[in-house]
Design a protein around this motif. Sequence first.
Motif, PDB file in Angstrom:
ATOM      1  N   LEU A  34      -0.195  67.809  -6.430  1.00 39.48           N
ATOM      2  CA  LEU A  34       1.328  68.862  -6.364  1.00 39.48           C
ATOM      3  C   LEU A  34       1.837  68.129  -6.828  1.00 39.48           C
ATOM      4  O   LEU A  34       3.031  68.656  -6.957  1.00 39.48           O
ATOM      5  CB  LEU A  34       1.176  69.278  -5.020  1.00 39.48           C
ATOM      6  N   LEU A  35       2.080  67.072  -6.900  1.00 42.83           N
ATOM      7  CA  LEU A  35       3.469  66.264  -7.402  1.00 42.83           C
ATOM      8  C   LEU A  35       3.580  65.961  -8.411  1.00 42.83           C
ATOM      9  O   LEU A  35       2.406  65.361  -8.789  1.00 42.83           O
ATOM     10  CB  LEU A  35       3.476  64.457  -6.592  1.00 42.83           C
ATOM     11  N   PRO A  36       4.827  65.695  -9.561  1.00 49.23           N
ATOM     12  CA  PRO A  36       4.499  65.669 -10.462  1.00 49.23           C
ATOM     13  C   PRO A  36       4.569  64.260 -11.473  1.00 49.23           C
ATOM     14  O   PRO A  36       4.739  64.107 -12.594  1.00 49.23           O
ATOM     15  CB  PRO A  36       5.800  66.491 -11.888  1.00 49.23           C
ATOM     16  N   CYS A  37       4.769  63.168 -10.120  1.00 47.45           N
ATOM     17  CA  CYS A  37       5.238  61.865 -10.342  1.00 47.45           C
ATOM     18  C   CYS A  37       5.206  61.130  -9.312  1.00 47.45           C
ATOM     19  O   CYS A  37       4.771  61.848  -8.170  1.00 47.45           O
ATOM     20  CB  CYS A  37       6.985  62.408 -10.428  1.00 47.45           C
ATOM     21  N   SER A  41      10.148  55.799  -3.434  1.00 47.16           N
ATOM     22  CA  SER A  41      10.558  55.676  -1.716  1.00 47.16           C
ATOM     23  C   SER A  41      10.355  57.219  -1.361  1.00 47.16           C
ATOM     24  O   SER A  41      10.501  57.898  -2.199  1.00 47.16           O
ATOM     25  CB  SER A  41      12.209  54.748  -2.038  1.00 47.16           C
ATOM     26  N   ALA A  42      11.078  57.518  -0.598  1.00 43.15           N
ATOM     27  CA  ALA A  42      11.502  58.372   0.180  1.00 43.15           C
ATOM     28  C   ALA A  42      12.154  59.472   0.340  1.00 43.15           C
ATOM     29  O   ALA A  42      12.724  60.511   0.605  1.00 43.15           O
ATOM     30  CB  ALA A  42      11.595  58.393   1.772  1.00 43.15           C
ATOM     31  N   ARG A  43      13.428  58.711  -0.559  1.00 43.77           N
ATOM     32  CA  ARG A  43      14.644  59.102  -1.681  1.00 43.77           C
ATOM     33  C   ARG A  43      15.154  59.216  -2.762  1.00 43.77           C
ATOM     34  O   ARG A  43      15.547  58.881  -3.063  1.00 43.77           O
ATOM     35  CB  ARG A  43      15.562  58.364  -0.851  1.00 43.77           C
ATOM     36  N   ASP A  44      13.809  59.536  -3.297  1.00 42.24           N
ATOM     37  CA  ASP A  44      13.502  59.516  -4.908  1.00 42.24           C
ATOM     38  C   ASP A  44      13.846  60.708  -5.299  1.00 42.24           C
ATOM     39  O   ASP A  44      13.337  61.665  -5.476  1.00 42.24           O
ATOM     40  CB  ASP A  44      11.842  58.468  -4.897  1.00 42.24           C
ATOM     41  N   VAL A  45      15.054  60.641  -5.420  1.00 37.04           N
ATOM     42  CA  VAL A  45      15.519  62.291  -5.921  1.00 37.04           C
ATOM     43  C   VAL A  45      15.434  63.003  -6.855  1.00 37.04           C
ATOM     44  O   VAL A  45      14.709  63.686  -7.393  1.00 37.04           O
ATOM     45  CB  VAL A  45      17.392  62.517  -5.997  1.00 37.04           C
ATOM     46  N   ARG A  46      14.715  61.762  -8.704  1.00 40.03           N
ATOM     47  CA  ARG A  46      14.329  62.506  -9.547  1.00 40.03           C
ATOM     48  C   ARG A  46      13.216  62.327  -9.202  1.00 40.03           C
ATOM     49  O   ARG A  46      12.859  63.902  -9.920  1.00 40.03           O
ATOM     50  CB  ARG A  46      13.928  61.212 -10.544  1.00 40.03           C
ATOM     51  N   CYS A  47      11.910  62.091  -8.476  1.00 38.18           N
ATOM     52  CA  CYS A  47      10.786  63.090  -7.940  1.00 38.18           C
ATOM     53  C   CYS A  47      11.042  63.940  -7.700  1.00 38.18           C
ATOM     54  O   CYS A  47      10.192  65.026  -6.963  1.00 38.18           O
ATOM     55  CB  CYS A  47       9.587  61.977  -8.014  1.00 38.18           C
ATOM     56  N   ARG A  48      11.798  64.548  -6.487  1.00 40.78           N
ATOM     57  CA  ARG A  48      12.271  64.905  -5.427  1.00 40.78           C
ATOM     58  C   ARG A  48      12.380  66.018  -6.933  1.00 40.78           C
ATOM     59  O   ARG A  48      11.935  66.998  -6.309  1.00 40.78           O
ATOM     60  CB  ARG A  48      13.408  64.821  -4.660  1.00 40.78           C
ATOM     61  N   ASP A  49      13.487  66.357  -7.175  1.00 38.49           N
ATOM     62  CA  ASP A  49      13.467  67.827  -8.102  1.00 38.49           C
ATOM     63  C   ASP A  49      12.516  67.947  -9.075  1.00 38.49           C
ATOM     64  O   ASP A  49      12.346  68.874  -9.225  1.00 38.49           O
ATOM     65  CB  ASP A  49      15.282  66.897  -8.920  1.00 38.49           C
ATOM     66  N   GLN A  50      11.567  67.065  -9.646  1.00 38.13           N
ATOM     67  CA  GLN A  50      10.767  67.257 -10.338  1.00 38.13           C
ATOM     68  C   GLN A  50       9.653  68.072  -9.430  1.00 38.13           C
ATOM     69  O   GLN A  50       9.356  69.061 -10.102  1.00 38.13           O
ATOM     70  CB  GLN A  50       9.964  66.327 -11.004  1.00 38.13           C
ATOM     71  N   PHE A  51       9.224  67.833  -8.273  1.00 38.42           N
ATOM     72  CA  PHE A  51       8.397  68.324  -7.104  1.00 38.42           C
ATOM     73  C   PHE A  51       8.673  69.934  -7.200  1.00 38.42           C
ATOM     74  O   PHE A  51       8.629  70.757  -7.526  1.00 38.42           O
ATOM     75  CB  PHE A  51       7.803  67.660  -6.195  1.00 38.42           C
ATOM     76  N   GLN A  85       9.053  59.482   5.028  1.00 39.15           N
ATOM     77  CA  GLN A  85       7.790  60.007   4.007  1.00 39.15           C
ATOM     78  C   GLN A  85       8.272  60.655   2.929  1.00 39.15           C
ATOM     79  O   GLN A  85       8.922  61.822   3.549  1.00 39.15           O
ATOM     80  CB  GLN A  85       6.593  60.387   4.614  1.00 39.15           C
ATOM     81  N   PHE A  86       8.293  60.114   1.813  1.00 45.24           N
ATOM     82  CA  PHE A  86       8.500  61.749   0.592  1.00 45.24           C
ATOM     83  C   PHE A  86       7.274  63.033   0.511  1.00 45.24           C
ATOM     84  O   PHE A  86       8.054  63.831   0.689  1.00 45.24           O
ATOM     85  CB  PHE A  86       8.120  60.693  -0.296  1.00 45.24           C
ATOM     86  N   LEU A  87       5.971  62.550   1.966  1.00 43.05           N
ATOM     87  CA  LEU A  87       5.608  63.970   1.354  1.00 43.05           C
ATOM     88  C   LEU A  87       5.530  64.628   2.925  1.00 43.05           C
ATOM     89  O   LEU A  87       5.072  66.097   2.321  1.00 43.05           O
ATOM     90  CB  LEU A  87       4.083  63.037   1.022  1.00 43.05           C
ATOM     91  N   GLU A  88       6.106  63.876   3.348  1.00 41.29           N
ATOM     92  CA  GLU A  88       6.003  64.912   4.534  1.00 41.29           C
ATOM     93  C   GLU A  88       7.798  65.857   4.229  1.00 41.29           C
ATOM     94  O   GLU A  88       7.702  67.484   4.287  1.00 41.29           O
ATOM     95  CB  GLU A  88       7.436  64.218   5.636  1.00 41.29           C
ATOM     96  N   GLY A  89       8.801  65.847   2.980  1.00 42.05           N
ATOM     97  CA  GLY A  89       9.728  65.613   2.422  1.00 42.05           C
ATOM     98  C   GLY A  89       9.201  67.096   2.128  1.00 42.05           C
ATOM     99  O   GLY A  89       9.667  68.573   1.601  1.00 42.05           O
ATOM    100  N   ALA A  90       7.627  66.633   1.119  1.00 42.68           N
ATOM    101  CA  ALA A  90       7.262  68.016  -0.221  1.00 42.68           C
ATOM    102  C   ALA A  90       6.763  69.164   0.968  1.00 42.68           C
ATOM    103  O   ALA A  90       6.666  69.976   1.072  1.00 42.68           O
ATOM    104  CB  ALA A  90       5.961  67.302  -1.035  1.00 42.68           C
TER     105      ALA A  90
END
Length: 472
Positions: A34-37, A41-51, A85-90
């Motif tokens: 599901l993650l396009p990137c 880290s848990a605070r990766d803003v670029r990957c967050r916005d892409q997801f 955790q990044f995946l918890e945000g997702a």
Amino acid sequence: MRTQGMPPLLAEAYGAAAEKLALNAFRAGDVHALLPCKPTSARDVRCRDQFVQSFGLRAFRRPLSGVELRRYAALFTAQAAKTGQFLEGARIVVEAMLQSPKFLFHVESRAEAGSTGGGFRDYEVASRLAYFLWDTMPDRRLFEAAANGELRTADGIERLARSMLDQPSARQAVDEFFAQWLRFDRVLGSVKDRRRFPEFTPELAAMMVQETRMLLDNLVWKDGNFMEAFTADYSFLNADLASLYGMPAPSGEFELVRFPADSHRSGLLGHASFLASNAGPVETSPTARGIFIREQLLCQHVPNPPPGVNTQVPEPTADRPLARRQRMQAHVENPTCASCHRLMDPIGFGLENYDASGRWRDTEAIEFEISGARGRVASKTIELPIDAKGEIAGLASSAFSEPGAIGRLLGESRACQECIVKQLFRYAFGRMETTADRETVRSTFAAFRESRFRFKELLIALVRTPQFLDGL
């Protein structure tokens, strides 16, 4: 404006389902890709916005607005920071989006393409096409077509629609339309008296549905004249259905079999799926069969009986054995019932040679239990002749004396041909047609007729209409 609400219990159920699905999505990591990137880290803003943008496109079937992106990004950030955790945000974003009305409902903004606060018209057309022709959400190609403005004209929609009809999903969607239109659920839920019809089982009911489905699919995907569905002198049978129809078993499963001239079978009205589902557990029901033809094949509404009216027909007795048709004379003798039953019963009388399971019979057998000496109960069967003459009131020259004539009358009837268009309209738009829809129905029917009743051309004609482009 058309709105739709949701009862609290259903909202609670959707919430529980969304929570479970979101947990399962990332339980073992990003195993579903599901993650396009790849987050650093848990605070990766670029990957967050892409997801958020990529999952939002799929969940809402359109790009997120700026306001939506900021809202879900903030939700993501709060959960990721809290857990580290990044995946918890997702996960929390997935859970939230799966509860949004924009995921649960088809949203029709009626906004013009490129307008502020709504420029998602192209994506709404893509969703409309996907759910109509595929019975599922748009794929990547449809999203690209929406983004590129390919769905803003009837010609653009037709090009995409024709390619969509080549996909397996299109067959499944058309099958779903047939299931709803011809009420396959009634067949699958039918119950028959086990003593009278020992061969009728849930498995046989499923075979009945399969026969009808294969006939219709053959006409659709081989570009046959769809009105042949009412007159076809062939069908697709297996050994069980052949036995029910009194025919030799085919060598394989659901092979194309031609009906002999003396088989009394042709078209949908000779299928056990129609005959058995519109009959009772023991006896036939000319009224139910007539109502089905009126409502599903002619699109004419038959009102419910007035409150308090006794709809039962007299039971036959050994002293006065009467066939079903004779007993139903009570319907036309009662002025309260006559106006409606004259529209239904004479159609159903023409199908009385088929019993409640769809088997042909030359006479109607009525069983009685008679008390004998010493309290013993004996069974007595009386065979009565069947009068299969009838008419379809409202259709010109519609009198008939044998079942096959009903199918021929319907196949040649403009009312039946137009009804198929209306039934497809109802399926596509999720509502009954109104006077405001007359031009859409008229133009679609004209194209259907000009194509010599090719069903795929009917599908294309409907998606080309301005109303399909503009929405509900």
